[in-house]
Design an enzyme around this catalytic site. Structure first.
Site, PDB file in Angstrom:
ATOM      1  N   GLY A 276     -14.458  -8.824  -4.367  1.00 49.68           N
ATOM      2  CA  GLY A 276     -15.254  -7.671  -3.934  1.00 49.68           C
ATOM      3  C   GLY A 276     -16.716  -7.697  -4.335  1.00 49.68           C
ATOM      4  O   GLY A 276     -17.550  -7.054  -3.703  1.00 49.68           O
TER       5      GLY A 276
ATOM      6  N   PHE B 260     -11.387   6.379  -1.281  1.00 45.13           N
ATOM      7  CA  PHE B 260     -11.279   4.936  -1.046  1.00 45.13           C
ATOM      8  C   PHE B 260     -12.403   4.505  -0.103  1.00 45.13           C
ATOM      9  O   PHE B 260     -12.562   5.044   0.985  1.00 45.13           O
ATOM     10  CB  PHE B 260      -9.912   4.590  -0.452  1.00 45.13           C
ATOM     11  N   VAL B 261     -13.214   3.542  -0.549  1.00 46.78           N
ATOM     12  CA  VAL B 261     -14.376   3.107   0.243  1.00 46.78           C
ATOM     13  C   VAL B 261     -14.300   1.612   0.563  1.00 46.78           C
ATOM     14  O   VAL B 261     -13.639   0.855  -0.149  1.00 46.78           O
ATOM     15  CB  VAL B 261     -15.703   3.399  -0.499  1.00 46.78           C
TER      16      VAL B 261
ATOM     17  N   LYS C 231     -16.236   5.418  -9.586  1.00 43.73           N
ATOM     18  CA  LYS C 231     -15.634   6.653  -9.091  1.00 43.73           C
ATOM     19  C   LYS C 231     -15.647   7.704 -10.192  1.00 43.73           C
ATOM     20  O   LYS C 231     -15.309   7.409 -11.340  1.00 43.73           O
ATOM     21  CB  LYS C 231     -14.196   6.396  -8.640  1.00 43.73           C
TER      22      LYS C 231
ATOM     23  N   ASP D  41     -12.894   1.852 -10.985  1.00 41.62           N
ATOM     24  CA  ASP D  41     -12.027   2.960 -10.569  1.00 41.62           C
ATOM     25  C   ASP D  41     -11.244   3.423 -11.802  1.00 41.62           C
ATOM     26  O   ASP D  41     -11.687   4.311 -12.531  1.00 41.62           O
ATOM     27  CB  ASP D  41     -11.137   2.478  -9.420  1.00 41.62           C
TER      28      ASP D  41
HETATM   29  P1  IMP Z   1      -9.752  -0.553 -11.338  1.00 38.39           P
HETATM   30  O1  IMP Z   1      -9.072  -1.697 -12.039  1.00 38.39           O
HETATM   31  O2  IMP Z   1      -8.827   0.584 -11.034  1.00 38.39           O
HETATM   32  O3  IMP Z   1     -11.039  -0.098 -12.003  1.00 38.39           O
HETATM   33  O4  IMP Z   1     -10.131  -1.057  -9.891  1.00 38.39           O
HETATM   34  C1  IMP Z   1     -11.149  -1.943  -9.680  1.00 38.39           C
HETATM   35  C2  IMP Z   1     -10.817  -2.894  -8.549  1.00 38.39           C
HETATM   36  O5  IMP Z   1     -10.001  -2.294  -7.544  1.00 38.39           O
HETATM   37  C3  IMP Z   1     -12.099  -3.278  -7.893  1.00 38.39           C
HETATM   38  O6  IMP Z   1     -12.482  -4.561  -8.339  1.00 38.39           O
HETATM   39  C4  IMP Z   1     -11.770  -3.268  -6.422  1.00 38.39           C
HETATM   40  O7  IMP Z   1     -11.434  -4.576  -6.009  1.00 38.39           O
HETATM   41  C5  IMP Z   1     -10.565  -2.411  -6.260  1.00 38.39           C
HETATM   42  N1  IMP Z   1     -10.908  -1.048  -5.776  1.00 38.39           N
HETATM   43  C6  IMP Z   1     -10.918   0.104  -6.487  1.00 38.39           C
HETATM   44  N2  IMP Z   1     -11.280   1.148  -5.731  1.00 38.39           N
HETATM   45  C7  IMP Z   1     -11.526   0.640  -4.507  1.00 38.39           C
HETATM   46  C8  IMP Z   1     -11.980   1.243  -3.266  1.00 38.39           C
HETATM   47  O8  IMP Z   1     -12.251   2.444  -3.132  1.00 38.39           O
HETATM   48  N3  IMP Z   1     -12.115   0.386  -2.220  1.00 38.39           N
HETATM   49  C9  IMP Z   1     -11.853  -0.948  -2.295  1.00 38.39           C
HETATM   50  N4  IMP Z   1     -11.451  -1.540  -3.420  1.00 38.39           N
HETATM   51  C10 IMP Z   1     -11.283  -0.747  -4.514  1.00 38.39           C
HETATM   52 MG    MG Z   2     -12.196  -6.322  -6.944  1.00 33.35          MG
END
Ligand code: IMP
Ligand code: MG
Length: 195
Positions: free
Chosen positions: A54, A165-166, A144, A116
Site C-alpha cells: 500500500g 474504508f478508503v 484513522k 488503522d
Molecule cells: P492496521 O494494522 O489495522 O493499522 O492496518 C494497517 C494496514 O491495513 C495498512 O497497511 C493497509 O494495508 C490496511 N488498511 C487499513 N485500513 C485500510 C483502508 O481503509 N483501506 C485500505 N487498506 C487499509
Molecule cells: Mg498495507
C-alpha cells in the site's frame, strides 16, 4: 472504476502539497539530529522501509522530496487479505521482505499507507528493533481517528481521516483501485458484491 467512487476524501493536489510539507519536516528533523551527520555524503544515511504494497505511491512521492543520502529496504506485511476490510492481524511475508538480518547503526524511517488498528506498524517496528536498528521513526500517509488508538504514537502523519474504508493512491480493496490518484471511499454495493 470511476463509477465505483462514492466520495473523494482527499484530492491529488492536497496530497501532493501535504507530502511535500511532511518531507520538509522529516528533512529538518534529521538535520537537527546528530548535527546533521545522517545527511553528510559519507555519513550513514537514512534507510527507508516501506511496508508493501500500500505504501508504494506514497514512498515514490515522499522520497523525491527528501534530499538525503538514503536507501530502501522492503517489508511486506499482510493484514487485510483479499476482500477483508478489517484487520486480520499482521503476518510478515518473508518472500517479499529484503531486510538485512543486522541493522546495527542504521536509522530507519518506516513508511506505511495507513494506520488503522496500529497492528501492522507495531509488528514492523518491533522487527526493526529486533534487528538492532539505531533509531526507528514512523511515517504514515493516513491515520484513522479511532478512540482506542489515541495513545499510540506515530512520528509523521499526513492526514487524519474518519474511520471509513478508503482506497486510492496505493490503498486497495481486494488489490484493486491502488492506481486512483485521489483518496476515495467506494459505493456500498462494491462491498456487497464480494461478500
Ligand atoms: P492496521 O494494522 O489495522 O493499522 O492496518 C494497517 C494496514 O491495513 C495498512 O497497511 C493497509 O494495508 C490496511 N488498511 C487499513 N485500513 C485500510 C483502508 O481503509 N483501506 C485500505 N487498506 C487499509
Ligand atoms: Mg498495507
Amino acid at each position: 472504476m470511476r463509477d465505483d467512487i462514492d466520495q473523494v476524501l482527499i484530492d491529488r493536489h492536497e496530497i501532493a502539497a501535504r507530502v511535500q510539507t511532511v518531507a520538509q519536516q522529516i528533512t529538518s528533523d534529521l538535520q537537527a539530529h546528530e548535527g546533521g551527520n545522517l545527511l553528510l555524503p559519507d555519513g550513514p544515511g537514512l534507510t527507508l522501509v516501506p511496508i508493501l504494497t500500500g505504501s508504494i505511491i506514497f514512498l515514490a512521492d515522499l522520497m523525491r522530496h527528501l534530499p538525503l543520502r538514503l536507501r530502501i529496504r522492503l517489508v511486506a506485511i499482510s493484514s487485510y487479505p483479499g476482500s477483508a476490510t478489517t484487520s486480520r492481524g499482521a503476518t510478515i511475508l518473508e518472500h517479499l521482505t529484503n531486510l538485512p538480518e543486522d541493522l546495527t547503526g542504521q536509522h530507519v524511517l518506516l513508511i506505511d499507507d495507513i494506520f488503522d488498528s496500529g497492528t501492522t506498524l507495531k509488528a514492523a517496528k518491533s522487527l526493526l528493533e529486533k534487528r538492532n536498528a539505531a533509531g526507528v521513526r514512523t511515517c504514515v500517509l493516513l491515520r484513522k481517528k479511532r478512540a482506542e488508538t489515541l495513545d499510540q504514537h506515530v512520528d509523521y502523519c499526513c492526514f487524519e481521516i474518519p474511520d471509513a474504508f478508503v482506497v486510492g493512491y496505493g490503498l486497495d480493496y481486494n488489490d484493486y483501485y491502488r492506481n486512483l490518484p485521489d483518496i476515495v471511499t467506494l459505493k456500498p454495493q462494491i462491498f456487497a458484491r464480494s461478500s
